[in-house]
Enzyme design. Structure first.
Site, PDB file in Angstrom:
ATOM      1  N   ARG A  84      -4.466  22.472 -14.132  1.00  0.00           N
ATOM      2  CA  ARG A  84      -3.506  21.492 -14.642  1.00  0.00           C
ATOM      3  C   ARG A  84      -3.795  21.104 -16.093  1.00  0.00           C
ATOM      4  O   ARG A  84      -2.914  20.674 -16.817  1.00  0.00           O
ATOM      5  CB  ARG A  84      -3.515  20.251 -13.738  1.00  0.00           C
ATOM      6  N   HIS A 135      -3.125  12.766 -28.814  1.00  0.00           N
ATOM      7  CA  HIS A 135      -3.597  11.426 -28.438  1.00  0.00           C
ATOM      8  C   HIS A 135      -4.221  10.715 -29.628  1.00  0.00           C
ATOM      9  O   HIS A 135      -4.060   9.502 -29.789  1.00  0.00           O
ATOM     10  CB  HIS A 135      -4.590  11.527 -27.268  1.00  0.00           C
ATOM     11  N   LYS A 181       6.038  22.976 -14.415  1.00  0.00           N
ATOM     12  CA  LYS A 181       5.166  21.832 -14.109  1.00  0.00           C
ATOM     13  C   LYS A 181       4.854  21.792 -12.621  1.00  0.00           C
ATOM     14  O   LYS A 181       3.697  21.577 -12.225  1.00  0.00           O
ATOM     15  CB  LYS A 181       5.801  20.512 -14.578  1.00  0.00           C
ATOM     16  N   HIS A 228      -2.389  18.200 -26.728  1.00  0.00           N
ATOM     17  CA  HIS A 228      -2.535  16.772 -26.430  1.00  0.00           C
ATOM     18  C   HIS A 228      -3.821  16.135 -26.955  1.00  0.00           C
ATOM     19  O   HIS A 228      -3.851  14.936 -27.196  1.00  0.00           O
ATOM     20  CB  HIS A 228      -2.417  16.518 -24.922  1.00  0.00           C
ATOM     21  N   HIS A 276       5.449  10.129 -28.194  1.00  0.00           N
ATOM     22  CA  HIS A 276       4.515  11.075 -27.584  1.00  0.00           C
ATOM     23  C   HIS A 276       4.961  12.526 -27.834  1.00  0.00           C
ATOM     24  O   HIS A 276       4.157  13.371 -28.220  1.00  0.00           O
ATOM     25  CB  HIS A 276       4.419  10.789 -26.083  1.00  0.00           C
ATOM     26  N   LYS A 314       1.744  11.317 -11.339  1.00  0.00           N
ATOM     27  CA  LYS A 314       0.932  10.369 -12.116  1.00  0.00           C
ATOM     28  C   LYS A 314       1.764   9.128 -12.376  1.00  0.00           C
ATOM     29  O   LYS A 314       2.866   9.218 -12.927  1.00  0.00           O
ATOM     30  CB  LYS A 314       0.561  10.982 -13.469  1.00  0.00           C
ATOM     31  N   GLU A 359       7.671  18.558 -25.476  1.00  0.00           N
ATOM     32  CA  GLU A 359       7.055  19.063 -24.236  1.00  0.00           C
ATOM     33  C   GLU A 359       7.701  20.391 -23.814  1.00  0.00           C
ATOM     34  O   GLU A 359       7.032  21.273 -23.291  1.00  0.00           O
ATOM     35  CB  GLU A 359       7.181  18.042 -23.098  1.00  0.00           C
ATOM     36  N   GLU A 377      -5.725  17.200 -11.167  1.00  0.00           N
ATOM     37  CA  GLU A 377      -6.106  17.509 -12.532  1.00  0.00           C
ATOM     38  C   GLU A 377      -7.583  17.828 -12.712  1.00  0.00           C
ATOM     39  O   GLU A 377      -8.276  17.202 -13.499  1.00  0.00           O
ATOM     40  CB  GLU A 377      -5.742  16.326 -13.436  1.00  0.00           C
ATOM     41  N   ASN A 399      -2.141  20.103 -21.060  1.00  0.00           N
ATOM     42  CA  ASN A 399      -2.571  19.270 -22.183  1.00  0.00           C
ATOM     43  C   ASN A 399      -2.633  20.029 -23.503  1.00  0.00           C
ATOM     44  O   ASN A 399      -3.204  19.541 -24.472  1.00  0.00           O
ATOM     45  CB  ASN A 399      -3.935  18.650 -21.895  1.00  0.00           C
ATOM     46  N   ARG A 405       0.817  -1.236   0.000  1.00  0.00           N
ATOM     47  CA  ARG A 405       0.000   0.000   0.000  1.00  0.00           C
ATOM     48  C   ARG A 405       0.841   1.273   0.000  1.00  0.00           C
ATOM     49  O   ARG A 405       0.414   2.307   0.485  1.00  0.00           O
ATOM     50  CB  ARG A 405      -0.966   0.030   1.179  1.00  0.00           C
TER      51      ARG A 405
HETATM   52  P1  NAD Z   1      11.267   5.833 -22.459  1.00  0.00           P
HETATM   53  O1  NAD Z   1      11.202   5.664 -21.019  1.00  0.00           O
HETATM   54  O2  NAD Z   1      10.811   4.722 -23.331  1.00  0.00           O
HETATM   55  O3  NAD Z   1      12.774   6.204 -22.849  1.00  0.00           O
HETATM   56  C1  NAD Z   1      13.113   6.398 -24.208  1.00  0.00           C
HETATM   57  C2  NAD Z   1      14.308   5.536 -24.637  1.00  0.00           C
HETATM   58  O4  NAD Z   1      15.500   6.096 -24.103  1.00  0.00           O
HETATM   59  C3  NAD Z   1      14.271   4.094 -24.152  1.00  0.00           C
HETATM   60  O5  NAD Z   1      14.788   3.279 -25.182  1.00  0.00           O
HETATM   61  C4  NAD Z   1      15.222   4.088 -22.960  1.00  0.00           C
HETATM   62  O6  NAD Z   1      15.827   2.826 -22.787  1.00  0.00           O
HETATM   63  C5  NAD Z   1      16.227   5.120 -23.376  1.00  0.00           C
HETATM   64  N1  NAD Z   1      16.919   5.866 -22.335  1.00  0.00           N
HETATM   65  C6  NAD Z   1      16.364   6.524 -21.281  1.00  0.00           C
HETATM   66  N2  NAD Z   1      17.311   7.213 -20.626  1.00  0.00           N
HETATM   67  C7  NAD Z   1      18.474   6.978 -21.256  1.00  0.00           C
HETATM   68  C8  NAD Z   1      19.806   7.441 -21.069  1.00  0.00           C
HETATM   69  N3  NAD Z   1      20.123   8.307 -20.107  1.00  0.00           N
HETATM   70  N4  NAD Z   1      20.779   6.996 -21.914  1.00  0.00           N
HETATM   71  C9  NAD Z   1      20.454   6.152 -22.921  1.00  0.00           C
HETATM   72  N5  NAD Z   1      19.220   5.711 -23.167  1.00  0.00           N
HETATM   73  C10 NAD Z   1      18.239   6.113 -22.338  1.00  0.00           C
HETATM   74  O7  NAD Z   1      10.468   7.119 -22.992  1.00  0.00           O
HETATM   75  P2  NAD Z   1      10.228   8.574 -22.394  1.00  0.00           P
HETATM   76  O8  NAD Z   1      10.055   9.441 -23.576  1.00  0.00           O
HETATM   77  O9  NAD Z   1      11.225   8.921 -21.369  1.00  0.00           O
HETATM   78  O10 NAD Z   1       8.819   8.420 -21.654  1.00  0.00           O
HETATM   79  C11 NAD Z   1       7.642   8.086 -22.334  1.00  0.00           C
HETATM   80  C12 NAD Z   1       6.632   7.568 -21.349  1.00  0.00           C
HETATM   81  O11 NAD Z   1       6.342   8.593 -20.395  1.00  0.00           O
HETATM   82  C13 NAD Z   1       5.287   7.183 -21.954  1.00  0.00           C
HETATM   83  O12 NAD Z   1       4.919   5.906 -21.470  1.00  0.00           O
HETATM   84  C14 NAD Z   1       4.301   8.229 -21.440  1.00  0.00           C
HETATM   85  O13 NAD Z   1       3.002   7.720 -21.277  1.00  0.00           O
HETATM   86  C15 NAD Z   1       4.932   8.595 -20.134  1.00  0.00           C
HETATM   87  N6  NAD Z   1       4.575   9.938 -19.643  1.00  0.00           N
HETATM   88  C16 NAD Z   1       4.116  10.047 -18.369  1.00  0.00           C
HETATM   89  C17 NAD Z   1       3.789  11.277 -17.857  1.00  0.00           C
HETATM   90  C18 NAD Z   1       3.345  11.387 -16.426  1.00  0.00           C
HETATM   91  O14 NAD Z   1       2.924  12.475 -16.003  1.00  0.00           O
HETATM   92  N7  NAD Z   1       3.461  10.349 -15.653  1.00  0.00           N
HETATM   93  C19 NAD Z   1       3.907  12.431 -18.640  1.00  0.00           C
HETATM   94  C20 NAD Z   1       4.386  12.290 -19.947  1.00  0.00           C
HETATM   95  C21 NAD Z   1       4.723  11.035 -20.436  1.00  0.00           C
HETATM   96 ZN    ZN Z   2       2.647  15.030 -22.842  1.00  0.00          ZN
END
Ligand code: NAD
Ligand code: ZN
Length: 363
Positions: A243, A254, A229, A250, A267, A145, A187, A239, A247, A123
């Site tokens: 907040r 999406h 942020k 977005h 994304h 999130k 972003e 949200e 978006n 939990r």
């Molecule tokens: P990701 O986590 O897939 O990373 C992108 C790529 O970079 C991967 O291949 C990873 O292995 C590599 N990588 C990461 N750091 C590295 C480093 N320092 N050196 C070498 N390689 C590295 O993608 P992302 O763009 O970081 O995140 C996308 C995800 O984030 C999506 O699932 C999306 O839904 C989520 N997201 C969440 C929120 C939230 O508020 N929680 C907001 C925006 C996006």
């Molecule tokens: Zn986004």
């Protein structure tokens, strides 16, 4: 010494976001003053693990007598019920306690999954984010999130769960593939549009077409975006109001992601494209906002969007977004740069025109 940004949620827990370069010592100091050295769980992106096992990761894990290391295969498919369940099994069977810290090191995929694991196990176990992608530093590690995907849709299973601290160490960007930097810039440019035009001045000082190389400007950029942020999230933890300006772009993005089966573009690319639709829509609604704010970054993005759906179908697909309430579409528009607001749309003709403009640019 890193820059520290304080996040106060409406809940009693506050935490700091640290932005800096090579800040292992600060991380170690935080961990040793906050947790027992008995045990820690590490949830680490597979690529980051390979690159930093003998350096950063060894240095941090040396502060604990026992480390439970969970590797997250790269890619969105790791945000699944099966990976979640497998890692939860590994963590619980290792004999963790409710006070054992979970240290998540990776991009947004690892962060969303690891955050949800921390929220769920016993939990709630203490969560520390060490984001390693630009997108994770400026966006996904902040705001609480967490979650995974379901076959019905993305991010449909999850929780709001705040970390105890976030450490954004820009040394990680030195190994991040350039295309991932560009995705994060989607972003970053969004923050410039909705909240702070000084981001555009900073972006002009950074050689964006080249591989990442650390500079004070980069650090400032990450820290400004994180602060935006934090400010927005602090005002609206769950949200329901302000907040939603995060978006911007977005509602279009999406649909672009869904049409491409989440494979055709990232994304960040979808957000960049989506902002073209949102700017056009703002213009159609009578606001004098210049597309030049976006077009100067256009050469960085190789993204294309050639849907087989008609404009009408794309507009209808917007109705299926999570952000849709009572069947009407709420979109974020700009009255000007730094002046974002939400607007409930009743006339879908403007949306179809905005799609046409976006597709014409990215076909
Ligand atoms: P990701 O986590 O897939 O990373 C992108 C790529 O970079 C991967 O291949 C990873 O292995 C590599 N990588 C990461 N750091 C590295 C480093 N320092 N050196 C070498 N390689 C590295 O993608 P992302 O763009 O970081 O995140 C996308 C995800 O984030 C999506 O699932 C999306 O839904 C989520 N997201 C969440 C929120 C939230 O508020 N929680 C907001 C925006 C996006
Ligand atoms: Zn986004």
């Amino acid at each position: 010494m890193s820059k520290r940004i304080q996040l106060n949620t409406t809940h009693s827990d506050k935490h700091e976001i640290h932005v800096g370069y090579k800040i292992e010592d600060e991380i170690i100091q935080f961990l040793s003053s906050s947790f027992s050295r008995r045990k820690a769980v590490f949830i680490i992106d597979e690529n980051v693990f390979k690159l930093y096992e003998n350096t950063f990761i060894n240095k941090i894990s040396a502060n604990f007598d026992e480390s439970v290391v969970c590797i997250v295969p790269q890619g969105e498919s790791s945000k699944s019920v099966s990976v979640f369940s497998h890692l939860v099994g590994k963590i619980l069977s290792s004999g963790v306690e409710r006070s054992t810290p979970i240290i998540v090191i990776g991009g947004g995929v690892t962060g969303d999954l690891g955050g949800f694991i921390a929220a769920s196990c016993l939990r709630g176990m203490p969560l520390i984010h060490i984001p390693t992608s630009l997108l994770a530093m400026v966006d996904s590690s902040i705001g609480g999130k967490t979650g995974i995907n379901h076959e019905i849709g993305k991010n449909l299973i999850g929780a709001f769960y705040q970390p105890k601290a976030v450490f954004s160490d820009l040394q990680f960007l030195e190994t991040l593939p350039h295309k991932e930097i560009v995705h994060g810039l989607g972003e970053v440019i969004k923050y410039g549009m909705i909240s702070d035009r000084s981001i555009f001045d900073l972006l002009k000082k950074i050689p964006l077409k080249k591989e990442f190389s650390y500079s004070k400007e980069w650090e400032q950029l990450v820290s400004i975006c994180a602060t935006i942020k934090v400010d927005i999230v602090s005002k609206d933890f769950k949200e329901s109001g302000i907040r939603e300006i995060l978006n911007f772009g977005h509602t279009f993005a999406h649909v672009i992601e869904r049409v491409g089966n989440y494979e055709n573009c990232s994304h960040g690319e979808a957000v960049f494209m989506g902002m073209w639709g949102a700017v056009k829509l703002s213009q159609l609604l009578g606001f004098n906002i210049d597309i030049a704010n976006l077009s100067e970054f256009r050469p960085l993005f190789n993204s294309t969007f050639n849907p087989s759906e008609t404009m009408e179908e794309l507009t209808l697909m917007m109705l299926h977004d999570k952000k849709v309430k009572d069947g009407s579409i709420t979109v974020i528009i700009l009255e000007d740069v730094e002046k974002a607001r939400s607007k409930i749309l009743t006339n879908s003709a403007d949306l179809e025109k905005a799609w046409k403009f976006l597709i014409n640019e990215f076909k």
